[in-house]
Design an enzyme around this catalytic site. Sequence first.
Site, PDB file in Angstrom:
ATOM      1  N   GLU A  48      13.035  -8.791   2.367  1.00  0.00           N
ATOM      2  CA  GLU A  48      12.032  -7.577   2.984  1.00  0.00           C
ATOM      3  C   GLU A  48      12.799  -6.367   2.765  1.00  0.00           C
ATOM      4  OE1 GLU A  48      11.057  -7.944   7.106  1.00  0.00           O
ATOM      5  OE2 GLU A  48      10.290  -5.807   7.325  1.00  0.00           O
ATOM      6  N   ARG A  65       6.150   1.075  13.867  1.00  0.00           N
ATOM      7  CA  ARG A  65       6.961   0.421  12.802  1.00  0.00           C
ATOM      8  C   ARG A  65       8.031  -0.386  13.210  1.00  0.00           C
ATOM      9  NH1 ARG A  65       5.121   3.870   8.322  1.00  0.00           N
ATOM     10  NH2 ARG A  65       4.527   5.914   8.976  1.00  0.00           N
ATOM     11  N   ASP A 120       2.037 -15.553   6.609  1.00  0.00           N
ATOM     12  CA  ASP A 120       1.700 -17.071   6.436  1.00  0.00           C
ATOM     13  C   ASP A 120       1.872 -17.344   4.905  1.00  0.00           C
ATOM     14  OD1 ASP A 120       1.080 -17.411   9.007  1.00  0.00           O
ATOM     15  OD2 ASP A 120      -1.053 -17.442   8.747  1.00  0.00           O
ATOM     16  N   ALA A 152       3.027  -0.600   4.991  1.00  0.00           N
ATOM     17  CA  ALA A 152       2.592  -0.469   6.496  1.00  0.00           C
ATOM     18  C   ALA A 152       2.071  -1.787   6.736  1.00  0.00           C
ATOM     19  CB  ALA A 152       1.458   0.614   6.695  1.00  0.00           C
ATOM     20  N   TYR A 159      10.980   9.322   1.817  1.00  0.00           N
ATOM     21  CA  TYR A 159      11.012   8.271   0.732  1.00  0.00           C
ATOM     22  C   TYR A 159      11.827   8.718  -0.748  1.00  0.00           C
ATOM     23  CZ  TYR A 159       7.645   6.333   3.830  1.00  0.00           C
ATOM     24  OH  TYR A 159       6.953   5.755   4.924  1.00  0.00           O
ATOM     25  N   HIS A 206      12.832  -2.002   2.741  1.00  0.00           N
ATOM     26  CA  HIS A 206      12.211  -0.847   3.045  1.00  0.00           C
ATOM     27  C   HIS A 206      13.248   0.343   2.594  1.00  0.00           C
ATOM     28  CE1 HIS A 206       9.212  -2.684   5.560  1.00  0.00           C
ATOM     29  NE2 HIS A 206      10.244  -3.336   5.994  1.00  0.00           N
ATOM     30  N   LEU A 207      12.731   1.471   1.960  1.00  0.00           N
ATOM     31  CA  LEU A 207      13.281   2.596   1.639  1.00  0.00           C
ATOM     32  C   LEU A 207      13.842   3.425   2.772  1.00  0.00           C
ATOM     33  CD1 LEU A 207      10.543   3.829  -0.762  1.00  0.00           C
ATOM     34  CD2 LEU A 207      12.848   3.607  -1.501  1.00  0.00           C
ATOM     35  N   SER A 208      12.727   3.682   3.870  1.00  0.00           N
ATOM     36  CA  SER A 208      13.413   4.227   5.104  1.00  0.00           C
ATOM     37  C   SER A 208      13.713   3.083   6.281  1.00  0.00           C
ATOM     38  CB  SER A 208      12.166   5.033   5.616  1.00  0.00           C
ATOM     39  OG  SER A 208      11.057   3.984   6.146  1.00  0.00           O
ATOM     40  N   ASN A 212       8.575  -5.103  -0.421  1.00  0.00           N
ATOM     41  CA  ASN A 212       8.138  -3.880   0.287  1.00  0.00           C
ATOM     42  C   ASN A 212       6.560  -3.911   0.438  1.00  0.00           C
ATOM     43  OD1 ASN A 212       7.889  -1.661   1.776  1.00  0.00           O
ATOM     44  ND2 ASN A 212       8.959  -0.488   0.323  1.00  0.00           N
ATOM     45  N   ARG A 241      12.121   4.771  13.460  1.00  0.00           N
ATOM     46  CA  ARG A 241      10.724   5.791  13.100  1.00  0.00           C
ATOM     47  C   ARG A 241       9.897   5.463  14.301  1.00  0.00           C
ATOM     48  NH1 ARG A 241       8.907   5.343   7.347  1.00  0.00           N
ATOM     49  NH2 ARG A 241       7.459   7.375   8.023  1.00  0.00           N
ATOM     50  N   ARG A 293       5.172  11.246  -2.267  1.00  0.00           N
ATOM     51  CA  ARG A 293       4.477  10.854  -0.839  1.00  0.00           C
ATOM     52  C   ARG A 293       5.831  11.185   0.105  1.00  0.00           C
ATOM     53  NH1 ARG A 293       4.196   4.449   1.565  1.00  0.00           N
ATOM     54  NH2 ARG A 293       3.919   5.267   3.625  1.00  0.00           N
ATOM     55  N   PRO A 299       0.649  -1.274   0.028  1.00  0.00           N
ATOM     56  CA  PRO A 299      -0.040  -0.091   0.019  1.00  0.00           C
ATOM     57  C   PRO A 299       1.000   1.462  -0.074  1.00  0.00           C
ATOM     58  CG  PRO A 299      -0.947  -1.425   1.529  1.00  0.00           C
ATOM     59  CD  PRO A 299       0.394  -2.194   1.084  1.00  0.00           C
ATOM     60  N   ASN A 300       0.524   2.231  -0.815  1.00  0.00           N
ATOM     61  CA  ASN A 300       0.864   3.457  -0.692  1.00  0.00           C
ATOM     62  C   ASN A 300       2.076   3.750  -1.302  1.00  0.00           C
ATOM     63  OD1 ASN A 300      -1.496   4.686   0.765  1.00  0.00           O
ATOM     64  ND2 ASN A 300      -0.408   3.810   2.455  1.00  0.00           N
ATOM     65  N   HIS A 360       3.812  -4.192   9.360  1.00  0.00           N
ATOM     66  CA  HIS A 360       3.706  -4.042  10.890  1.00  0.00           C
ATOM     67  C   HIS A 360       2.456  -4.729  11.259  1.00  0.00           C
ATOM     68  CE1 HIS A 360       6.855  -1.419   9.657  1.00  0.00           C
ATOM     69  NE2 HIS A 360       5.928  -0.616   9.075  1.00  0.00           N
TER      70      HIS A 360
HETATM   71  C1  DQA Z   1       8.137   1.563   4.066  1.00  0.00           C
HETATM   72  C2  DQA Z   1       8.208   1.668   5.696  1.00  0.00           C
HETATM   73  C3  DQA Z   1       6.759   1.531   6.263  1.00  0.00           C
HETATM   74  O1  DQA Z   1       6.840   1.647   7.650  1.00  0.00           O
HETATM   75  C4  DQA Z   1       5.766   2.494   5.558  1.00  0.00           C
HETATM   76  O2  DQA Z   1       4.338   2.131   5.911  1.00  0.00           O
HETATM   77  C5  DQA Z   1       5.907   2.285   4.103  1.00  0.00           C
HETATM   78  C6  DQA Z   1       7.095   2.408   3.489  1.00  0.00           C
HETATM   79  C7  DQA Z   1       9.454   1.930   3.385  1.00  0.00           C
HETATM   80  O3  DQA Z   1       9.793   1.574   2.474  1.00  0.00           O
HETATM   81  O4  DQA Z   1      10.140   2.511   4.114  1.00  0.00           O
HETATM   82  O5  DQA Z   1       4.853   2.528   3.412  1.00  0.00           O
HETATM   83  O6  DQA Z   1       7.873   0.057   3.884  1.00  0.00           O
END
Ligand code: DQA
Length: 145
Positions: A99, A112, A88, A78, A24, A101-103, A75, A108, A19, A11-12, A81
């Site tokens: 896994e 998270r 599963d 959210a 990011y 993540h950009l951040s 990735n 944070r 964003r 998502p997102n 979390h």
């Molecule tokens: C994220 C970190 C997540 O906590 C956040 O909800 C995202 C982006 C990252 O790539 O840093 O949507 O996965």
Amino acid sequence: MSKEILVLSGPNLDQLGTRSPEIYGTATLDDHVDRLRAKAESQGFSLRHVQSNFEGVLIEAIHEARHTSAAILFNAGALTHSSWALADALAMFTGPAIEVHLSNPAAREPFRHTSTLAGVVQGSIAGFGGFSYDLALDAALALLV
Ligand code: DQA
């Protein structure tokens, strides 16, 4: 062995570019995917990308990947979390799953700091901006070749 790498985006992440660019970056998701695809293809792999804002679509993409993909770079946004259903699904995938993540979620907000995926992936790469994806692809290729 399949020569396909699945990049899975939750998502997102379709909003990357506009964003929270201070967190990011300004590159779009397509920018990242195009760069990864070129690198994967230079190593003899194809790359498929699925982005969805819906948990069930991501779960079904993982199910399909069990039959089509050699590795998953994930990735989950959210859902990282909160989603035990994604954990599963990923636990059924037998190839390397990484896994991404950009951040750096650990640096944070407290919500998270938990990853439901951490225990079912080969490893996690976080905090390097778009370069996290490149590092994850390098790791996957190192495990596959
Ligand atoms: C994220 C970190 C997540 O906590 C956040 O909800 C995202 C982006 C990252 O790539 O840093 O949507 O996965």
